[in-house]
Design an enzyme around this catalytic site. Structure first.
Site, mmCIF file in Angstrom:
data_model
loop_
_atom_site.group_PDB
_atom_site.id
_atom_site.type_symbol
_atom_site.label_atom_id
_atom_site.label_comp_id
_atom_site.label_asym_id
_atom_site.label_seq_id
_atom_site.Cartn_x
_atom_site.Cartn_y
_atom_site.Cartn_z
ATOM 1 N N CYS A 92 0.094 6.400 6.658
ATOM 2 C CA CYS A 92 -0.907 5.657 7.442
ATOM 3 C C CYS A 92 -0.254 4.396 7.987
ATOM 4 C CB CYS A 92 -2.099 5.283 6.559
ATOM 5 S SG CYS A 92 -3.339 4.271 7.405
ATOM 6 N N CYS A 96 -7.597 4.669 -0.277
ATOM 7 C CA CYS A 96 -7.273 3.500 0.563
ATOM 8 C C CYS A 96 -7.815 2.222 -0.078
ATOM 9 C CB CYS A 96 -7.876 3.692 1.951
ATOM 10 S SG CYS A 96 -7.820 2.199 2.957
ATOM 11 N N GLN A 139 -21.917 -4.863 11.064
ATOM 12 C CA GLN A 139 -20.567 -5.405 10.884
ATOM 13 C C GLN A 139 -19.867 -4.704 9.715
ATOM 14 O OE1 GLN A 139 -19.640 -7.680 13.081
ATOM 15 N NE2 GLN A 139 -21.495 -8.667 13.805
ATOM 16 N N CYS A 142 -2.894 -0.374 9.178
ATOM 17 C CA CYS A 142 -2.813 -1.814 8.887
ATOM 18 C C CYS A 142 -1.471 -2.331 9.398
ATOM 19 C CB CYS A 142 -2.953 -2.041 7.381
ATOM 20 S SG CYS A 142 -4.604 -1.686 6.775
ATOM 21 N N ASN A 156 -23.369 -11.807 21.336
ATOM 22 C CA ASN A 156 -22.449 -11.068 20.457
ATOM 23 C C ASN A 156 -22.270 -9.652 21.041
ATOM 24 O OD1 ASN A 156 -22.650 -9.744 17.054
ATOM 25 N ND2 ASN A 156 -20.855 -10.339 18.194
ATOM 26 N N CYS A 160 0.849 -1.201 0.000
ATOM 27 C CA CYS A 160 0.000 0.000 0.000
ATOM 28 C C CYS A 160 0.879 1.242 0.000
ATOM 29 C CB CYS A 160 -0.895 -0.031 1.235
ATOM 30 S SG CYS A 160 -1.764 1.519 1.521
ATOM 31 N N CYS A 204 -15.490 -9.973 19.317
ATOM 32 C CA CYS A 204 -14.467 -9.208 18.592
ATOM 33 C C CYS A 204 -13.299 -8.889 19.520
ATOM 34 C CB CYS A 204 -15.067 -7.923 18.010
ATOM 35 S SG CYS A 204 -15.787 -6.851 19.267
HETATM 36 C C1 LIG Z 1 -21.088 -6.301 18.418
HETATM 37 S S1 LIG Z 1 -22.685 -5.568 18.202
HETATM 38 C C2 LIG Z 1 -23.588 -6.979 17.660
HETATM 39 C C3 LIG Z 1 -24.847 -6.705 16.911
HETATM 40 C C4 LIG Z 1 -25.501 -7.876 16.209
HETATM 41 N N1 LIG Z 1 -25.403 -9.119 16.936
HETATM 42 C C5 LIG Z 1 -24.981 -8.032 14.786
HETATM 43 O O1 LIG Z 1 -24.566 -9.118 14.396
HETATM 44 O O2 LIG Z 1 -24.993 -7.028 14.045
HETATM 45 C C6 LIG Z 1 -23.200 -5.338 19.851
HETATM 46 C C7 LIG Z 1 -24.609 -4.820 20.009
HETATM 47 O O3 LIG Z 1 -24.889 -4.743 21.418
HETATM 48 C C8 LIG Z 1 -25.703 -3.625 21.666
HETATM 49 N N2 LIG Z 1 -25.542 -3.328 23.095
HETATM 50 C C9 LIG Z 1 -24.553 -2.643 23.710
HETATM 51 N N3 LIG Z 1 -24.734 -2.666 25.031
HETATM 52 C C10 LIG Z 1 -25.850 -3.395 25.274
HETATM 53 C C11 LIG Z 1 -26.518 -3.804 26.453
HETATM 54 N N4 LIG Z 1 -26.084 -3.442 27.666
HETATM 55 N N5 LIG Z 1 -27.624 -4.554 26.336
HETATM 56 C C12 LIG Z 1 -28.079 -4.922 25.112
HETATM 57 N N6 LIG Z 1 -27.478 -4.565 23.965
HETATM 58 C C13 LIG Z 1 -26.373 -3.822 24.047
HETATM 59 C C14 LIG Z 1 -25.207 -2.576 20.690
HETATM 60 O O4 LIG Z 1 -26.196 -1.596 20.454
HETATM 61 C C15 LIG Z 1 -24.893 -3.428 19.450
HETATM 62 O O5 LIG Z 1 -26.017 -3.502 18.606
#
Ligand SMILES: C[S@@+](CC[C@H](N)C(=O)[O-])C[C@H]1O[C@@H](n2cnc3c(N)ncnc32)[C@H](O)[C@@H]1O
Length: 399
Positions: A29, A106, A230, A32, A331, A21, A358
């Site tokens: 930058c 980019c 995502q 990465c 998640n 890059c 993540c």
């Molecule tokens: C990593 S994202 C995952 C979203 C979804 N599972 C997806 O695949 O797009 C985390 C999510 O948790 C929500 N969030 C954050 N804090 C929270 C809480 N205390 N209770 C419920 N949801 C929450 C955020 O708004 C966000 O949508």
């Protein structure tokens, strides 16, 4: 001399999958951080890091082959800092001195997204949006956030210090739409603090449409400006398919999707006769998830008949229930589940937990708080090539 496999704007993919890059080479930058590592090795290193963290808790963990990304043009969400001047704005990042570095070429962005940057820069000049200067604490426009939908539609959000420029953005928006007909959602977000925070609470939508439709595996997910989605749509599609396959194997009678966002996991794992409850803090994301469910119900998808979504704090909601569902998908954001929810799940009647994370550190910490479960199978989903970040999904089952 390495062999070149393909090219993309400012970047060239070498035969070993690493990325050459121009921005990185010229030290404009450094985002990465592992760009020089051959791509397969990047994925192997990320997996090894998560494996090392989980190994003491799950010595027999089976790893499915990692899901790799395209090495370029995979980021469907751009979070660009605007700096420079009204007449010569930069769209990219800030350097160590707080000055703008323009990264509009980019190679991580798909051409359909990157094509918007010159028009967005011209819009800064036309609408006289003074870029915010971090060193001088002066100016209005901090960031421009762009999301590309699979059908080519765009969502553009301007993050401003105040509403001073709002009327000029409204006035000149028709010009921008004429340059970018695929711009279907536009909004302004106000972030008035002098802090490294991407966006604030206040959002004003400027277009008739307030959601971008992200079609993933045939599901139309409706993303509002402030909803999480995502960053790598193709790899996210694989993640949802994997979760659906794991859930089909476990065949639970009832399922929860905690931290469900706009419903990706809940909608993919629904099946006729199986109640699925998604829980999410953002009311807007829940409204979007319900809309997808309702549209599919109207189209005759019986798997949606027992899918429901609740707006609540995932921890507070879960611990109020008499017991957990037989399978629970979680998640959470980078901070993870925390001790209360992890221990509550451990003591609940859930027999399977699918944890998509993540952040390997909080994942390993949370799994340690669930000693009745063992991590059986895991898979790395490489959403963020050339960086050390990755998404990992783990199936936890009872001992
Ligand atoms: C990593 S994202 C995952 C979203 C979804 N599972 C997806 O695949 O797009 C985390 C999510 O948790 C929500 N969030 C954050 N804090 C929270 C809480 N205390 N209770 C419920 N949801 C929450 C955020 O708004 C966000 O949508």
């Amino acid at each position: 001399m390495a062999t070149i496999r393909g090219g993309s704007r400012h970047g060239v993919v070498l035969e070993d999958g690493s990325l050459h890059c121009e921005y990185y080479d010229s030290r404009r930058c450094g985002s990465c951080t592992i760009i020089e590592t051959p791509y397969h090795q990047q994925v192997a290193h990320k997996r090894a890091r998560v494996a090392a963290l989980l190994e003491p808790l799950a010595p027999d963990l089976r790893w499915l082959p990692g899901v790799e990304s395209r090495p370029t043009a995979f980021r469907t969400k751009a979070k660009m800092v605007v700096a420079g001047t009204v007449d010569a704005p930069t769209i990219g990042i800030l350097d160590a001195h707080g000055e703008g570095q323009d990264l509009r070429e980019c190679p991580l962005y798909p051409p359909a997204l990157a094509a918007a940057f010159p028009h967005l820069a011209a819009f800064v000049t036309r609408a006289r949006l003074e870029p915010y200067s971090v060193p001088h604490r002066r100016g209005e426009l901090k960031h421009v956030l762009v999301t590309l939908a699979p059908d080519g539609d765009l969502m553009v959000r301007w993050v401003l210090r105040s509403t001073e420029a709002l009327s000029r953005i409204r006035k000149h928006l028709p010009w921008l739409v004429a340059q970018l007909p695929q711009l279907s959602v536009a909004s302004v977000n106000v972030q008035s603090e002098h802090k490294a925070i991407l966006e604030g609470e206040r959002e004003t939508v400027l277009t008739d449409r307030d959601t971008l439709t992200m079609t993933v595996n045939g599901f139309d997910l409706h993303v509002r400006p402030q909803s999480f989605f995502q960053t790598n749509t193709d790899v996210a599609a694989s993640l949802y398919r994997q979760a659906a396959a794991w859930i089909d194997e476990a065949a639970p009678a009832h399922l929860w999707d905690l931290y469900c966002g706009v419903g990706g996991f809940a909608l993919h794992t629904a099946a006729s006769g199986r109640p699925v409850t998604g829980v999410e803090a953002s009311a807007q994301a829940v409204a979007s998830a319900r809309r997808t469910r309702d549209d599919r119900l109207a189209a005759g998808d019986t798997a949606m008949e027992h899918v429901s979504f609740v707006t609540d704090d995932a921890v507070a909601w879960a611990v109020r229930q008499a017991d957990a569902a037989q399978a629970v998908v979680v998640n959470p954001p980078r901070r993870g589940l925390g001790e209360e929810l992890s221990r509550w799940l451990d003591g609940s009647g859930a027999s399977t937990v699918i944890y998509s994370s993540c952040n390997p550190d909080t994942l390993a910490r949370d799994v340690a708080w669930m000693p009745s479960f063992v991590a059986r199978e895991a898979r790395l989903f490489d959403m963020f090539p050339h960086t050390t970040h990755g998404e990992v999904a783990v199936v936890l089952a009872r001992h």
